[in-house]
Design an enzyme around this catalytic site. Sequence first.
Site, PDB file in Angstrom:
ATOM      1  N   LYS A   1     -38.448 -41.726  23.355  1.00 16.28           N
ATOM      2  CA  LYS A   1     -39.249 -40.539  23.051  1.00 16.28           C
ATOM      3  C   LYS A   1     -39.391 -39.702  24.323  1.00 16.28           C
ATOM      4  CE  LYS A   1     -43.409 -39.813  20.260  1.00 16.28           C
ATOM      5  NZ  LYS A   1     -44.706 -40.446  19.936  1.00 16.28           N
TER       6      LYS A   1
HETATM    7  C1  E4P Z   1     -46.367 -38.615  17.565  1.00 14.27           C
HETATM    8  O1  E4P Z   1     -45.412 -39.339  17.637  1.00 14.27           O
HETATM    9  C2  E4P Z   1     -47.657 -38.835  18.207  1.00 14.27           C
HETATM   10  O2  E4P Z   1     -47.752 -40.192  18.577  1.00 14.27           O
HETATM   11  C3  E4P Z   1     -48.820 -38.590  17.310  1.00 14.27           C
HETATM   12  O3  E4P Z   1     -48.460 -38.359  15.980  1.00 14.27           O
HETATM   13  C4  E4P Z   1     -49.884 -37.720  17.865  1.00 14.27           C
HETATM   14  O4  E4P Z   1     -50.930 -37.657  16.932  1.00 14.27           O
HETATM   15  P1  E4P Z   1     -52.409 -37.211  17.316  1.00 14.27           P
HETATM   16  O5  E4P Z   1     -52.459 -35.725  17.308  1.00 14.27           O
HETATM   17  O6  E4P Z   1     -53.239 -37.805  16.207  1.00 14.27           O
HETATM   18  O7  E4P Z   1     -52.714 -37.795  18.657  1.00 14.27           O
END
Ligand code: E4P
Length: 219
Positions: free
Chosen positions: A87
């Site tokens: 990622k």
């Molecule tokens: C995406 O891969 C992130 O880990 C995540 O969806 C972020 O979500 P949040 O806005 O609830 O922190």
Amino acid sequence: MKFFIDTANLDQIREAQDLGVLDGVTTNPSLMAKEGITGKANIINHYKAICDIVDGDVSAEVIATDYENIIKEGMELAALHKKIVVKVPMIKDGVKAIKHFSSNGIRTNCTLVFSTGQALLAAKAGATYVSPFIGRLDDISTDGIGLIEDIRLVYDNYNFETQILAASIRHSTHILECARVGADVMTGPLSAILALLKHPLTDSGLAQFLADHAKAAGK
Ligand code: E4P
């Protein structure tokens, strides 16, 4: 639509996997910190533990923000397990790194995407997944689902293979809206997935069926 769970909590990952509908896991540095996972060795062991639980892809996020170190860290993460998807944040060096990874057979998830332009760049670089954060856009009164719809249109115009991974899901309605506009994947909390099960007519209908069955059996 594939269902990913957005957590580093092993119990929740196991529960979602046991339900039989889980296609993968996404994590991020905040989610790892929330579980108290710190230090390189612990983080690596935690990713391995997640890979042992799930059948699908596991997104592991790099901490580095410069090209050389994103490549170094990404290679180390990818070598941990074949389920690992690296990622990478949507920054200039991140896009360069995604291009390098995709040219070398390493799968990537381009994260922190908030516009169609960013999603277009990620696809051009060959990202396996692009992660638009719909909940965070909704939080600032911007149309998160509208962004998914727009990226879908652009990707379909050119047959980009990058999968739209709707992220920052807050509730079950988000999941349904993502399915309606054609997201390839959604990643959300266990609570949002389990909320899809719920309907008051299911509960009252089942209670009635069981009561009628017991009455007929003379219980
Ligand atoms: C995406 O891969 C992130 O880990 C995540 O969806 C972020 O979500 P949040 O806005 O609830 O922190």
